[in-house]
Structures are given as structure tokens and as C-alpha cells.
Design a protein around this motif. Structure first.
Motif, PDB file in Angstrom:
ATOM      1  N   UNK A 105     110.198  65.276  -0.584  1.00 16.94           N
ATOM      2  CA  UNK A 105     110.212  66.233  -1.681  1.00 16.94           C
ATOM      3  C   UNK A 105     110.733  67.590  -1.268  1.00 16.94           C
ATOM      4  N   UNK A 106     110.293  68.604  -1.986  1.00 15.68           N
ATOM      5  CA  UNK A 106     110.761  69.973  -1.789  1.00 15.68           C
ATOM      6  C   UNK A 106     109.602  70.856  -1.326  1.00 15.68           C
ATOM      7  N   UNK A 107     109.933  72.090  -0.968  1.00 12.21           N
ATOM      8  CA  UNK A 107     108.882  73.038  -0.617  1.00 12.21           C
ATOM      9  C   UNK A 107     107.964  73.280  -1.804  1.00 12.21           C
ATOM     10  N   UNK A 108     108.518  73.240  -3.002  1.00  8.58           N
ATOM     11  CA  UNK A 108     107.694  73.409  -4.200  1.00  8.58           C
ATOM     12  C   UNK A 108     106.698  72.259  -4.333  1.00  8.58           C
ATOM     13  N   UNK A 109     107.132  71.051  -4.002  1.00  2.00           N
ATOM     14  CA  UNK A 109     106.215  69.907  -4.037  1.00  2.00           C
ATOM     15  C   UNK A 109     105.096  70.084  -3.016  1.00  2.00           C
ATOM     16  N   UNK A 110     105.455  70.566  -1.828  1.00  2.00           N
ATOM     17  CA  UNK A 110     104.443  70.809  -0.807  1.00  2.00           C
ATOM     18  C   UNK A 110     103.459  71.871  -1.273  1.00  2.00           C
ATOM     19  N   UNK A 111     103.971  72.969  -1.823  1.00  2.00           N
ATOM     20  CA  UNK A 111     103.103  74.052  -2.276  1.00  2.00           C
ATOM     21  C   UNK A 111     102.124  73.563  -3.342  1.00  2.00           C
ATOM     22  N   UNK A 112     102.606  72.696  -4.233  1.00  2.00           N
ATOM     23  CA  UNK A 112     101.727  72.155  -5.278  1.00  2.00           C
ATOM     24  C   UNK A 112     100.647  71.263  -4.673  1.00  2.00           C
ATOM     25  N   UNK A 113     101.018  70.479  -3.687  1.00  2.00           N
ATOM     26  CA  UNK A 113     100.043  69.644  -2.975  1.00  2.00           C
ATOM     27  C   UNK A 113      99.002  70.512  -2.290  1.00  2.00           C
ATOM     28  N   UNK A 114      99.444  71.540  -1.590  1.00  2.00           N
ATOM     29  CA  UNK A 114      98.529  72.415  -0.864  1.00  2.00           C
ATOM     30  C   UNK A 114      97.578  73.125  -1.827  1.00  2.00           C
ATOM     31  N   UNK A 115      98.110  73.591  -2.951  1.00  2.00           N
ATOM     32  CA  UNK A 115      97.276  74.267  -3.951  1.00  2.00           C
ATOM     33  C   UNK A 115      96.248  73.298  -4.537  1.00  2.00           C
ATOM     34  N   UNK A 116      96.676  72.058  -4.788  1.00  2.00           N
ATOM     35  CA  UNK A 116      95.759  71.057  -5.324  1.00  2.00           C
ATOM     36  C   UNK A 116      94.642  70.739  -4.357  1.00  2.00           C
ATOM     37  N   UNK A 117      94.982  70.640  -3.066  1.00  2.00           N
ATOM     38  CA  UNK A 117      93.961  70.379  -2.051  1.00  2.00           C
ATOM     39  C   UNK A 117      92.977  71.532  -1.971  1.00  2.00           C
ATOM     40  N   UNK A 118      93.483  72.744  -1.988  1.00  2.00           N
ATOM     41  CA  UNK A 118      92.619  73.922  -1.916  1.00  2.00           C
ATOM     42  C   UNK A 118      91.662  73.964  -3.095  1.00  2.00           C
ATOM     43  N   UNK A 119      92.142  73.616  -4.274  1.00  2.00           N
ATOM     44  CA  UNK A 119      91.303  73.615  -5.471  1.00  2.00           C
ATOM     45  C   UNK A 119      90.125  72.650  -5.326  1.00  2.00           C
ATOM     46  N   UNK A 120      90.328  71.578  -4.567  1.00  2.00           N
ATOM     47  CA  UNK A 120      89.280  70.577  -4.362  1.00  2.00           C
ATOM     48  C   UNK A 120      88.454  70.850  -3.103  1.00  2.00           C
ATOM     49  N   UNK A 121      88.725  71.975  -2.448  1.00  2.00           N
ATOM     50  CA  UNK A 121      87.979  72.319  -1.250  1.00  2.00           C
ATOM     51  C   UNK A 121      88.397  71.544  -0.019  1.00  2.00           C
ATOM     52  N   UNK A 122      89.632  71.061  -0.015  1.00  2.00           N
ATOM     53  CA  UNK A 122      90.154  70.283   1.109  1.00  2.00           C
ATOM     54  C   UNK A 122      91.192  71.108   1.861  1.00  2.00           C
ATOM     55  N   UNK A 123      90.971  71.286   3.148  1.00  2.00           N
ATOM     56  CA  UNK A 123      91.939  72.001   3.974  1.00  2.00           C
ATOM     57  C   UNK A 123      93.059  71.055   4.405  1.00  2.00           C
ATOM     58  N   UNK A 124      94.190  71.630   4.812  1.00  2.00           N
ATOM     59  CA  UNK A 124      95.349  70.844   5.237  1.00  2.00           C
ATOM     60  C   UNK A 124      95.846  71.358   6.580  1.00  2.00           C
ATOM     61  N   UNK A 125      96.055  70.438   7.526  1.00  2.00           N
ATOM     62  CA  UNK A 125      96.726  70.790   8.778  1.00  2.00           C
ATOM     63  C   UNK A 125      98.020  69.971   8.867  1.00  2.00           C
ATOM     64  N   UNK A 126      98.991  70.511   9.584  1.00  2.00           N
ATOM     65  CA  UNK A 126     100.304  69.877   9.692  1.00  2.00           C
ATOM     66  C   UNK A 126     100.609  69.477  11.123  1.00  2.00           C
ATOM     67  N   UNK A 127     101.440  68.442  11.250  1.00  2.00           N
ATOM     68  CA  UNK A 127     101.910  67.976  12.549  1.00  2.00           C
ATOM     69  C   UNK A 127     103.003  68.907  13.056  1.00  2.00           C
ATOM     70  N   UNK A 128     102.856  69.384  14.283  1.00  2.00           N
ATOM     71  CA  UNK A 128     103.881  70.204  14.908  1.00  2.00           C
ATOM     72  C   UNK A 128     104.405  69.490  16.148  1.00  2.00           C
ATOM     73  N   UNK A 129     105.688  69.185  16.125  1.00  2.00           N
ATOM     74  CA  UNK A 129     106.340  68.479  17.228  1.00  2.00           C
ATOM     75  C   UNK A 129     107.071  69.527  18.058  1.00  2.00           C
ATOM     76  N   UNK A 130     106.371  70.066  19.044  1.00  2.00           N
ATOM     77  CA  UNK A 130     106.896  71.194  19.804  1.00  2.00           C
ATOM     78  C   UNK A 130     107.285  70.834  21.234  1.00  2.00           C
ATOM     79  N   UNK A 131     107.142  69.583  21.638  1.00  2.40           N
ATOM     80  CA  UNK A 131     107.665  69.201  22.950  1.00  2.40           C
ATOM     81  C   UNK A 131     109.172  69.066  22.912  1.00  2.40           C
ATOM     82  N   UNK A 132     109.685  68.690  21.761  1.00  2.00           N
ATOM     83  CA  UNK A 132     111.109  68.407  21.635  1.00  2.00           C
ATOM     84  C   UNK A 132     111.562  68.665  20.198  1.00  2.00           C
ATOM     85  N   UNK A 133     112.850  68.702  20.003  1.00  2.00           N
ATOM     86  CA  UNK A 133     113.448  68.791  18.664  1.00  2.00           C
ATOM     87  C   UNK A 133     114.357  67.582  18.474  1.00  2.00           C
TER      88      UNK A 133
END
Length: 581
Positions: A105-133
Motif C-alpha cells: 500500500x501507501x504511506x496513507x494506508x500505513x497511517x490509517x492502520x497506525x491510527x486504527x491501532x492507536x484507537x484500540x489501544x494497540x501499539x505498533x513496532x516496525x522491523x528495521x533491517x540495519x545490518x544491510x540494505x
């Protein structure tokens, strides 16, 4: 969204029965960081829910299923790799850390997901792949353009030796860890695929760029990060060759000592200090002492981390199916309680996107006990010290996929090993297929089974990966309306964990009988003493209560027990029970 409505309003009321109310002892833990008392749920985006009917899971679908996760009772979601990627390794080769993968999806789709989770009291963490690109990341494209480019030192470049690579290091997927760039005449290092060049964390400009990425997502409201392959980021100061014995064992060349600690402390100082952000690492290859150091809250490196000591016991050479021994599980859980390191906080997990299904690995192989053994595993996981991570589908008892051909596998590692083992003539195709079918991470990546409809309710069109044929009997919709299902049990057990903080913070003591398939342990704090008894067998067993102890009340049971009388518990096959004594 396809499939049946599984909103909170449509869910079958859950029986409470023996799930007794707990005392107010949670107040004693009120100052603990939020992630210590949380139950996490990992979403593998590509396989969770297709919201736009293209056969691939996405943030639209994830948002549509938030009510389901709220009903499950989880406090936080870990979203696996979701950034723009060429998908050589299913998103773990990032091309742009500030862009959502178009498949999802898009950043807007992500933002809507994050807002929906927050409304339900659910936090969100993201995967960061920082050993390599990805090798298509602009940094690497610049880096390989010339030896004098500003971004050259963002990666590890070295001259060859004796007409070959600088060292004999091997990747985690098999094969040389160095690839020659014909244009510049030097080799670059990659711990995984050649399309995943390793970043040079020794370069402060690299670290500054990575910290800016973390701050970007934190500013959006993300509650923390899971760091993929974080224990690979530190490389040896001097190059050296592995011994002939170390090569087939795929010994890592990463440095788990002072430089790793320096990088993690530096990241904490620049990003995590004076915040509530959670940092959890994929702590592959570190021993117990190293893990304790990395996750000790006094050292200010990582909040917590995933250990793999137990996961590799029955996964020999990362592809060969070994034998599960209860003694290995008990030994790991004892070590992982870290009662001797009270400032170290562990992670409790049985499944993620890289390992096959837990009920297929550790549960009963008899169909009549599949659900009961899945509930037993839930009882164990949710009654141990640490932060539990449930993987999508685990809560409904999803099983391994019945692979019949190498062509059915998507996993790059499976195909690499097939070439190394079968095409070289080392073992037969039949033997290799049987082992891969039991161990491949593709088992965890089949689409989520939501209902009995087309494609298990995952998508209105053909999914990117086949759905497990057993979806008509194992699916969320069916289990939501069944108070005796695996899903209903997970909901109850999560509630019980939250109601009885002794199951979160209490000390751990293994009291299992020697040589038995009964696994029993006591969790204890200043308010309660909980006894957990698990029968890891297809047969009845008797467990004698500790001398002088009586059961005060039953707080969890996968057999709906209401009370225990006498000085022993007669345990049915794969029965689990948690009592206050």
C-alpha cells in the motif's frame, strides 16, 4: 476485505468459568516499562490479509483485522519487513526506509492502520533491517559507482587475496560472503544474499542516517523497533580466514564484543534515551552471557531480544529435521527466565516468520490431540517470565504446509540448499524434500486462514502463496464461535496472564519429575504462587503436588477443569493446567 465479519460485535461471547479474578497485585508492577506486561502479535504483511484484491496482504487488510487482534487481547503488533524492496529476501533487502512497499500500500494506508491501532489501544513496532540494505538502495548504487565516491565507506569493500575473495567467510544462506564488483575491482561483504550488502556501522555517517530513519518513524507514532540481524552489524577489525571445521558449521564472522556494544549504546543515546520506545533485537549467534549484557537495562543497549538456542535444537544445519526433546525445552526456559539477571528481560516465543509452525514441531502428531497440544503450548508460552510474541495463525493452531515439490517453495534458502545438497548428489531429492517440508520458513508464510471461503478469506483472487488445504477446519471464523477452540483458549490465557502478574514477573522454578514427559514449574511473587503443569505426551500421567501444598484455585486449564482435590493431579494426554497453591 474478503471473508466473514469478525468484528468485536459478531464474536461469540466467551465463557469465563474457571478463569478467576486475580488480586490487585498488578499495582506492584505499575512502574515497569509498557512492553514488559504486553503481549505482542507479529504480522507478516504479505500473508496476513489482502485488502485490495491483488493476492498480497497489505495495510488496508491489516487495518480491517484490528478488531480481531483487539479481541485476542494483544497490546502491541510487530509488523515484519514492510519497506520498499526488490524482494530478493521478501522485504529484508530494503531499497527505501521511508517508503512503504508498494505491494503493501501507501504511506496513507500505513497511517490509517497506525491510527486504527492507536484507537484500540494497540501499539505498533516496525522491523528495521540495519545490518544491510538492498543492492538497489541509492547508497549502495553510489557506493559501487567508484572507489572515490562519498558513499564507498557506507559498505565493506576490500581487495581480493590470491586471485579470490579477501577471506573464506560464508553467508548465512550458504556460499561466499564476498562478491566481486567488476567495475571497481573490489569485493563487497554480505552476510546474506549478494543483493544484501552489509552496512559499515563503523562509519558515523552511516549511523547518523540510520538514527534519522528511526526518528522519522517514531515521529509518526511508532512505539519501537525490532532489529533484524542486529548481532551481525559489528565486523572484525582485521580480516581472517575460518578454519575448515568452522565453514560447514556456518560460523558467523560477526563480532559480538565491544564494538557491538558500542554501536548499540550509541543508538540508545541518540534515539531511545528519555523515550518509551521499545528496542528488541534478533540476537542470533550470541551466547547467554552476551545476551544478558546486550539486554541488561543498566547497560542501555537493547530493551530485549529473541534468543535462538532452543529453536535450532531440532533444526540441524538450518534445514535438517531433528528430534524435539522436552529436556531441551526445559533447559532453555530455565536459562531464559534470567532469575539470576533481574535487570535482563527475555522474550518468549515459539513461532515467527522464519520458523515452521509450533504445533507441528512440538505438539502431538495424533490428529485428536492437535488442538489440545496447541493449547498446552499457549499455556506454557503465556505463563513464562518475559514478553510473549504470538505469530499470526499460531492463535488458531495453524500447521505446516504439505509440501510435495521443491517448486512449491518460495524460500530462497530452501532453493539454495536444494542446489547444494540435491543437485550436488549429496542426498536424495526425497530425503531433502521431507526435511525441508518440516523446517522451511515457508510454513509460517502461507496465507492467514480467516474462514472457510475461497482462499481462506485471505484474498478474493489467487494468493501469492498457496493456502494450507486444512483451512476449512482450521480458521478464525470457525474458532471465534467455538468456546472450546484454540483461538478462544488464547483469548482466555492472555486475560489470565494480565490478571495474574505473577505469570509475568514472578520467579521461575522447574519442579518437573526426572525423566518424565510432565513439565512443571512454579512462578512466585509476593502475592501469589502459581503452579503450571504440562503433559507433553499422548498418554495419561500423574503429577504429585509439592509436599504440603494444596490447590487453592484453578486459573487456567485446557480441559476446563474447575478444581483439583487430593495430593496429585491425574493429567490427560496433552493436558495443561495453571493453579494457585
Amino acid at each position: 476485505m474478503t471473508g466473514l465479519d469478525m468484528s468485536r460485535r459478531s464474536l461469540f461471547p466467551l465463557a469465563v468459568g474457571f478463569w478467576a479474578s486475580a488480586s490487585a497485585s498488578a499495582r506492584a508492577q505499575s512502574r515497569a516499562p509498557w512492553w514488559k506486561s504486553s503481549v505482542f502479535y507479529e504480522i507478516y504483511p504479505r500473508s496476513f490479509q489482502d485488502g485490495n484484491s491483488d493476492g498480497i496482504g497489505d495495510f488496508i487488510g491489516m487495518k480491517d483485522r484490528l478488531e480481531y487482534l483487539a479481541e485476542l487481547g494483544v497490546n502491541a503488533i510487530w509488523v515484519a519487513a514492510c519497506f520498499d524492496s526488490p524482494n530478493v529476501d521478501n522485504g529484508y533487502d530494503v531499497r527505501d526506509y521511508r517508503k512503504i512497499m508498494p505491494d503493501f500500500g501507501t504511506m496513507e494506508d500505513f497511517d490509517a492502520f497506525l491510527a486504527g491501532a492507536k484507537q484500540l489501544g494497540i501499539r505498533v513496532i516496525l522491523d528495521m533491517v540495519f545490518n544491510h540494505t538492498s543492492d538497489q538502495h541509492p547508497w549502495f548504487m553510489e557506493s559501487r559507482s567508484s572507489r572515490n565516491n562519498r558513499y564507498r565507506n557506507f559498505y565493506h569493500w576490500h581487495d581480493g587475496k590470491n586471485g579470490g575473495p579477501p577471506t573464506n567467510w560464508q553467508t548465512q544462506f550458504g556460499g561466499a560472503a564476498w562478491t566481486l564488483d567488476q567495475k571497481t575491482g573490489q569485493y563487497y561483504l554480505h552476510s546474506f544474499e549478494a543483493q544484501q550488502p552489509d552496512l559499515n556501522w563503523e562509519n558515523p555517517e552511516v549511523r547518523a542516517e540510520l538514527y534519522a530513519i528511526l526518528k522519522f518513524w517514531a515521529s509518526k507514532g511508532v512505539a519501537g523497533f525490532r532489529f533484524d540481524a542486529i548481532t551481525f552489524i559489528a565486523k572484525p577489525e582485521k580480516l581472517y580466514d575460518l578454519t575448515p571445521e568452522e565453514i560447514p558449521a556456518r560460523k558467523t564472522f560477526a563480532d559480538h564484543g565491544d564494538r557491538l556494544s558500542f554501536y548499540l549504546k550509541d543508538m540508545y543515546e541518540h534515539v531511545f534515551k528519555n523515550t518509551e520506545l521499545y528496542s528488541v533485537g534478533e540476537n542470533w549467534g550470541v551466547n547467554r552471557d552476551e545476551y544478558a549484557r546486550i539486554t541488561d537495562s543498566r547497560n542501555k543497549e537493547l530493551s530485549s531480544g529473541f534468543r535462538f538456542d532452543f529453536q535450532i535444537k531440532d533444526n540441524v544445519d538450518a534445514w535438517r529435521k531433528g528430534t524435539f526433546h522436552l529436556s531441551d525445552l526445559r533447559a532453555f526456559n530455565r536459562d531464559n527466565s534470567f532469575d539470576d539477571h533481574p535487570t535482563t528481560w527475555p522474550v518468549v516465543w515459539l513461532e515467527d516468520h522464519d520458523y515452521s509452525r509450533s504445533v507441528s514441531r512440538y505438539g502431538s502428531q495424533l490428529p485428536e490431540y492437535r488442538d489440545r497440544s496447541a493449547k498446552l503450548l499457549a499455556t506454557m508460552m503465556l505463563s513464562l517470565r518475559g514478553t510473549p510474541f504470538i505469530y499470526q495463525g499460531q492463535e488458531i493452531g495453524m500447521t505446516n504446509f504439505p509440501f510435495r515439490s521443491i517448486d512449491q517453495f518460495d524460500d530462497v534458502f530452501a532453493h539454495n540448499e536444494w542446489r547444494l545438497q540435491v543437485e550436488s548428489g549429496r542426498i536424495s531429492s526425497r530425503e531433502m524434500l521431507a526435511n525441508l517440508a518440516a523446517t522451511t520458513r515457508d510454513n509460517a508464510r502461507t496465507p492467514m486462514q480467516w474462514n472457510e471461503g475461497a482462499n481462506a478469506g485471505f484474498s478474493a483472487v489467487k494468493p501469492w502463496m498457496p493456502v494450507n488445504p486444512n483451512f476449512r477446519t482450521i480458521n478464525g471464523s470457525r474458532e471465534s464461535s467455538d468456546p472450546g477452540s484454540v483461538l478462544s483458549f488464547y483469548r482466555k490465557m492472555i486475560r489470565t496472564r494480565k490478571q495474574f502478574p505473577v505469570l509475568i514477573h514472578g520467579t521461575y522454578k522447574d519442579i518437573s519429575p526426572d525423566g518424565s514427559q510432565i513439565y512443571a514449574y512454579i512462578r512466585e511473587d509476593s502475592t501469589n504462587r502459581a503452579l503450571v503443569v504440562l503433559n507433553f505426551s499422548d498418554n495419561e500421567k500423574t503429577f504429585p503436588l509439592p509436599e504440603g501444598q494444596k490447590v487453592k484455585r484453578v486459573i487456567a486449564s485446557n480441559m476446563d477443569r474447575k478444581q483439583i482435590e487430593g495430593s496429585a493431579i491425574r493429567m490427560q494426554a496433552w493436558e495443561s493446567i495453571v493453579v494457585i497453591i
